[in-house]
Write a protein that holds these residues in place. Structure first.
Motif, short mmCIF file in Angstrom:
data_model
loop_
_atom_site.label_atom_id
_atom_site.label_comp_id
_atom_site.label_asym_id
_atom_site.label_seq_id
_atom_site.Cartn_x
_atom_site.Cartn_y
_atom_site.Cartn_z
N SER A 28 -19.89 10.13 -44.39
CA SER A 28 -21.21 10.37 -44.95
C SER A 28 -21.26 10.06 -46.44
N THR A 29 -20.12 10.22 -47.13
CA THR A 29 -20.10 9.94 -48.56
C THR A 29 -20.29 8.47 -48.87
N ASP A 30 -20.11 7.61 -47.87
CA ASP A 30 -20.27 6.17 -48.07
C ASP A 30 -21.59 5.66 -47.52
N VAL A 31 -22.46 6.57 -47.10
CA VAL A 31 -23.71 6.17 -46.46
C VAL A 31 -24.89 6.83 -47.17
N PRO A 32 -25.81 6.04 -47.69
CA PRO A 32 -27.01 6.62 -48.30
C PRO A 32 -27.80 7.42 -47.26
N PRO A 33 -28.55 8.43 -47.70
CA PRO A 33 -29.30 9.28 -46.75
C PRO A 33 -30.22 8.49 -45.83
N GLY A 34 -30.93 7.49 -46.36
CA GLY A 34 -31.84 6.71 -45.51
C GLY A 34 -31.10 5.96 -44.43
N LEU A 35 -29.94 5.38 -44.77
CA LEU A 35 -29.14 4.66 -43.79
C LEU A 35 -28.57 5.63 -42.76
N GLN A 36 -28.14 6.81 -43.21
CA GLN A 36 -27.60 7.80 -42.27
C GLN A 36 -28.65 8.19 -41.23
N GLN A 37 -29.89 8.35 -41.67
CA GLN A 37 -30.95 8.69 -40.74
C GLN A 37 -31.17 7.57 -39.73
N SER A 38 -31.12 6.31 -40.18
CA SER A 38 -31.28 5.17 -39.28
C SER A 38 -30.14 5.11 -38.28
N LEU A 39 -28.94 5.45 -38.73
CA LEU A 39 -27.78 5.41 -37.84
C LEU A 39 -27.85 6.55 -36.82
N GLN A 40 -28.41 7.66 -37.21
CA GLN A 40 -28.62 8.76 -36.25
C GLN A 40 -29.54 8.29 -35.13
N THR A 41 -30.59 7.56 -35.50
CA THR A 41 -31.52 7.03 -34.49
C THR A 41 -30.81 6.02 -33.60
N ALA A 42 -29.99 5.15 -34.22
CA ALA A 42 -29.27 4.14 -33.45
C ALA A 42 -28.27 4.80 -32.50
N ALA A 43 -27.70 5.94 -32.93
CA ALA A 43 -26.76 6.66 -32.07
C ALA A 43 -27.45 7.17 -30.82
N ALA A 44 -28.70 7.60 -30.97
CA ALA A 44 -29.46 8.07 -29.81
C ALA A 44 -29.74 6.95 -28.83
N GLN A 45 -29.65 5.70 -29.31
CA GLN A 45 -29.87 4.53 -28.45
C GLN A 45 -28.55 3.94 -27.95
N GLY A 46 -27.44 4.61 -28.25
CA GLY A 46 -26.15 4.15 -27.77
C GLY A 46 -25.52 3.04 -28.59
N LEU A 47 -26.07 2.76 -29.77
CA LEU A 47 -25.58 1.65 -30.59
C LEU A 47 -24.56 2.10 -31.63
N VAL A 48 -24.51 3.38 -31.89
CA VAL A 48 -23.60 3.96 -32.89
C VAL A 48 -22.90 5.15 -32.26
N GLU A 49 -21.64 5.31 -32.58
CA GLU A 49 -20.86 6.46 -32.11
C GLU A 49 -20.68 7.43 -33.27
N LEU A 50 -21.04 8.67 -33.08
CA LEU A 50 -20.86 9.70 -34.10
C LEU A 50 -19.58 10.49 -33.81
N ALA A 51 -18.85 10.79 -34.85
CA ALA A 51 -17.59 11.50 -34.68
C ALA A 51 -17.83 12.91 -34.16
N ASP A 52 -17.04 13.30 -33.16
CA ASP A 52 -17.15 14.66 -32.65
C ASP A 52 -16.31 15.60 -33.51
N ARG A 53 -16.26 16.86 -33.12
CA ARG A 53 -15.59 17.87 -33.94
C ARG A 53 -14.10 17.55 -34.10
N GLU A 54 -13.45 17.10 -33.03
CA GLU A 54 -12.02 16.80 -33.09
C GLU A 54 -11.74 15.65 -34.05
N VAL A 55 -12.56 14.61 -33.96
CA VAL A 55 -12.36 13.46 -34.85
C VAL A 55 -12.64 13.86 -36.29
#
Length: 208
Positions: A28-55
Motif C-alpha cells: 500500500s505504501t507504493d500505491v496512491p489512494p486513487g490507484l488502490q481504490q481502482s485495484l480494489q474494484t479490479a480485484a472484485a472482477q478477478g483481475l487483481v489478487e489481494l494478499a490474505d492475512r497469512e501473506v
C-alpha cells in the motif's frame, strides 16, 4: 476516461510496480489512494489478487513493520494485459477510405459469420483476399450503432460476399441476402464455367 480504460490503466500501473517489487507483491505504501481504490474494484472482477492475512503476515516480517494491504495481478489480469499488448490497434473509423475502397458495416452476428471464414483461411481452397484477415482483426466496433466497421478493397468485399455465400449453402441465407441488398454484391454460379463468382446486379437477390 471510461471505466474500462481506467481499469486497464490501473492494471498497467500495478504490473509496473510489481516488476520492481522484491516480493512479487505491491504494498500500500507504493500505491496512491486513487490507484488502490481502482485495484480494489479490479480485484472484485478477478483481475487483481489481494494478499490474505497469512501473506500479509509474511510480508510484515520481511518489511519489519505491519503490512495491511498488498496486491498483485491475478492470472486473469496478467492475461488481459498480455492479450491487449498482442492485439493490433483498431483502425480509427474516421480514417477516410482510399478512392478504390469502401466502408463496410456489419452487425455483430454477421461479423461472427465472417470471422468463421477468415479463421479458416489456412485450410480453405478459396482463400480470403489479401489483407482481409487483418482488416477483420482490426475492425472498429461502433458501439452506439452496434456495427463493426471496416474499410475494404473491392477484392476483399468480394471475399465477404463469398463468406456469406458459404454461410448460405451451409444453412443460413440471411447474411448473404442482407449483403446483396445493402451492398449489391452476391455470389452466383457462372453458367459457362459452373463456378461461383461475385456479381453486382442492379437489383441483387440471393435465392435460398
Amino acid at each position: 476516461m471510461n471505466a474500462r480504460q481506467s481499469r486497464l490503466d490501473a492494471l498497467r500501473s500495478l504490473r509496473e510496480r510489481e516488476t520492481g517489487s522484491g516480493y512479487g507483491w505491491v504494498l500500500s505504501t507504493d500505491v496512491p489512494p486513487g490507484l488502490q481504490q481502482s485495484l480494489q474494484t479490479a480485484a472484485a472482477q478477478g483481475l487483481v489478487e489481494l494478499a490474505d492475512r497469512e501473506v500479509r503476515a509474511e510480508l510484515s516480517a520481511y518489511e519489519g513493520r505491519p503490512v495491511l494491504w498488498a496486491a498483485r495481478l491475478s492470472a486473469q489480469g496478467h492475461d488481459v494485459l498480455t492479450y491487449l499488448n498482442a492485439s493490433p490497434a483498431p483502425t480509427p473509423h474516421s480514417t477516410p477510405p482510399a478512392a478504390s475502397e469502401q466502408v463496410i458495416e456489419l452487425r455483430p452476428a454477421q461479423m461472427d459469420a465472417l470471422r468463421v471464414y477468415t479463421n479458416l483461411a489456412p485450410v480453405l481452397r478459396v482463400a480470403p483476399a489479401d489483407g482481409l484477415v487483418e482488416r477483420v482483426r482490426t475492425a472498429h466496433f461502433d458501439r452506439p450503432n452496434n456495427r463493426w466497421r471496416m474499410t475494404l478493397t473491392p477484392g476483399q468485399i468480394d471475399s465477404v460476399a463469398y463468406a456469406f455465400h458459404l454461410r448460405a449453402l451451409s444453412g443460413s441465407v440471411a447474411e448473404a441476402n442482407w449483403f446483396a441488398r445493402e451492398y449489391g454484391i452476391t455470389y452466383r454460379v457462372d453458367g459457362p464455367t459452373s463456378r461461383p463468382r461475385a456479381v453486382r446486379p442492379s437489383s441483387p437477390t440471393v435465392s435460398p
